[in-house]
Motif scaffolding. Sequence first.
Motif, short mmCIF file in Angstrom:
data_model
loop_
_atom_site.label_atom_id
_atom_site.label_comp_id
_atom_site.label_asym_id
_atom_site.label_seq_id
_atom_site.Cartn_x
_atom_site.Cartn_y
_atom_site.Cartn_z
N ALA A 148 4.45 -4.78 18.61
CA ALA A 148 5.35 -3.98 17.77
C ALA A 148 5.87 -4.81 16.60
O ALA A 148 5.93 -4.33 15.46
CB ALA A 148 6.51 -3.45 18.62
N ALA A 149 6.22 -6.06 16.89
CA ALA A 149 6.72 -6.93 15.81
C ALA A 149 5.63 -7.22 14.79
O ALA A 149 5.88 -7.24 13.58
CB ALA A 149 7.25 -8.24 16.41
N THR A 170 4.41 4.35 -1.44
CA THR A 170 4.23 5.71 -0.97
C THR A 170 4.29 5.76 0.56
O THR A 170 4.33 4.72 1.23
CB THR A 170 2.87 6.27 -1.43
N PHE A 171 4.25 6.98 1.07
CA PHE A 171 4.39 7.17 2.51
C PHE A 171 3.23 6.56 3.29
O PHE A 171 3.37 6.25 4.48
CB PHE A 171 4.51 8.67 2.82
N ASP A 172 2.07 6.40 2.64
CA ASP A 172 0.90 5.88 3.36
C ASP A 172 1.10 4.45 3.85
O ASP A 172 0.31 3.95 4.66
CB ASP A 172 -0.34 5.97 2.47
N VAL A 173 2.14 3.76 3.38
CA VAL A 173 2.42 2.41 3.86
C VAL A 173 2.67 2.41 5.37
O VAL A 173 2.29 1.47 6.08
CB VAL A 173 3.65 1.82 3.12
N PHE A 177 1.15 0.54 10.32
CA PHE A 177 1.60 0.31 11.70
C PHE A 177 0.49 0.68 12.68
O PHE A 177 0.14 -0.09 13.58
CB PHE A 177 2.87 1.13 11.98
N LEU A 178 -0.09 1.87 12.49
CA LEU A 178 -1.20 2.30 13.36
C LEU A 178 -2.46 1.49 13.08
O LEU A 178 -3.23 1.21 14.00
CB LEU A 178 -1.46 3.78 13.16
#
Length: 539
Positions: A148-149, A170-173, A177-178
């Motif tokens: 997670a970190a 933008t939101f695609d940043v 994470f995934l």
Amino acid sequence: MSVGELSYHFHVTLIVGVLVLAFVQWRYRVAVLAGMASAPGDALAVRGTPAASLASLHAIEAIPNHEDRAMAWERTVHRRVIAGWLLSVGVASVLLAITYLASGEIPVNLARVSLTAGVYLCAVVPMVGVSLAWPWPRGALFGVALLAAGAATTVGALLLQRSLSGEPITFDVSRRFLDFLQLAAVVLALPMFLILGSGVSRFRGVVPITFAGLLVFGTAPFLGVQATRALADSHAGGALILGSYGLFGHLAWHLTFLAVAVPVGWVAWKRLHVLARAYEHKRFSDVQLLARAWWLMLVASVASGVGSSEHAAWGAAGCVATYVVFVFISVRVFGWLKVTRDAPPPRNLLLLRVFGDTARTGRLFDRIGNRWRYFGPVSVIAAPDVVARTIDPGDYLHYMLGTVDETFVRSAADLQRRLDAQDTQRDPDGRFRINEFCCADTTWQATVVELMIRADAIVMDLRGISHERRGCEYELRQLATFVAPQRVVLVVDDTTEVDLVRSMLGPASQGMGMKFRKLGRSRLARTDDLFRDLLRAAH
């Protein structure tokens, strides 16, 4: 030479390594059993001092609240150890990430390096877990937290990169994470499976040398095939291999393999000696050597798929450099951080048990014996139930040379020599070592009494003792005779016939005598309470 060939060779080496690990463990256990059974001559006389005369050796009065201060110090040490492994693996992971990206002609930037290095950093999880003797659920939680970190750091790195370059955010940043978790699943699937499998307690002692030796020696057939292929590409070589020169041509298929296998085998054998001697001289600890093997597994996995052929040499050199950097930092970082500063005086723990239940004894050894190693050395009478957990590079060398019998106590002189040679100094990572005593039927009684007298604390696993199973009656009676009762903690459960134990101990089990600690049989519950009891007993 293609990337696929390198990858195939690496995976075959790992498969063979698993088979060799099981074989070595089995043969080493057989060698120890054979040594225990061979007992020429009379039993060695017991030389001991009754507990009433031990005031000069051990202070009986306990230090108030010592266990609380000791456990607080342990928590501090654990934080320093975690920081040391994160630094060691973190620096090497960044270098490995740059190597992977550059050799694959992938643009090297902050976001991509953070993404790739964060995935490689997950290799630190088993290193920390083994160093701190964590049960697997705690290690799994640490791994989840690290993932997670890493994913959050990857998102942060991309945000920082776009801010510095003036790109729109933008939101695609958030998809990074995934992306991090998906990359971790793909890249770490095989290496982490192998690392976690080789991290099983009974394999740890033989994994580093076995894997490294096979990886070196395993290059012989691979290089032999490449040399044969190169020879066949030439006119003279092709004629030789096709048999144009008579009988010699039938041997030519094997000559290139032999020409490579013999010197590579010699190098692997000499390297085994070097590692064993370096371990004996405390250049590194058992966990540091195991961490090298684990990092080598990850590096070799990355190297087997690095870039295109035109960048293969550069990529291989970079992978080798990351391994060297990891070895250098992992040996020195614990000294830089002074992980054991302000340590309490070292105390020797003796572990005794009812023989026969390997799994139960192994859990006790893993969670108590290994945890104690920041507080002092651990002594144990070697037997098949713990031999897989106590084998180290020196023992491995004795096995390879066929000299396991030389490590056994067979006389009073052998016993004194082994007692004088006990390792009582910290390794570079701050832990003490395990001193195992291999004994024959005629020497184990004298040996265990000498160890009792020298121990600061003694834990004895009595789970399973009964009127029908009285195998540790001798040790109980000697504890009552030679050891101050406040220094002993007895582990029991619902299967233990406590009244029988008390009858064997006599007055030592009454009043302020030996401490009884009840634990579950299926898994070690309340081990913190048991560990606290031992800290109190040792001081």
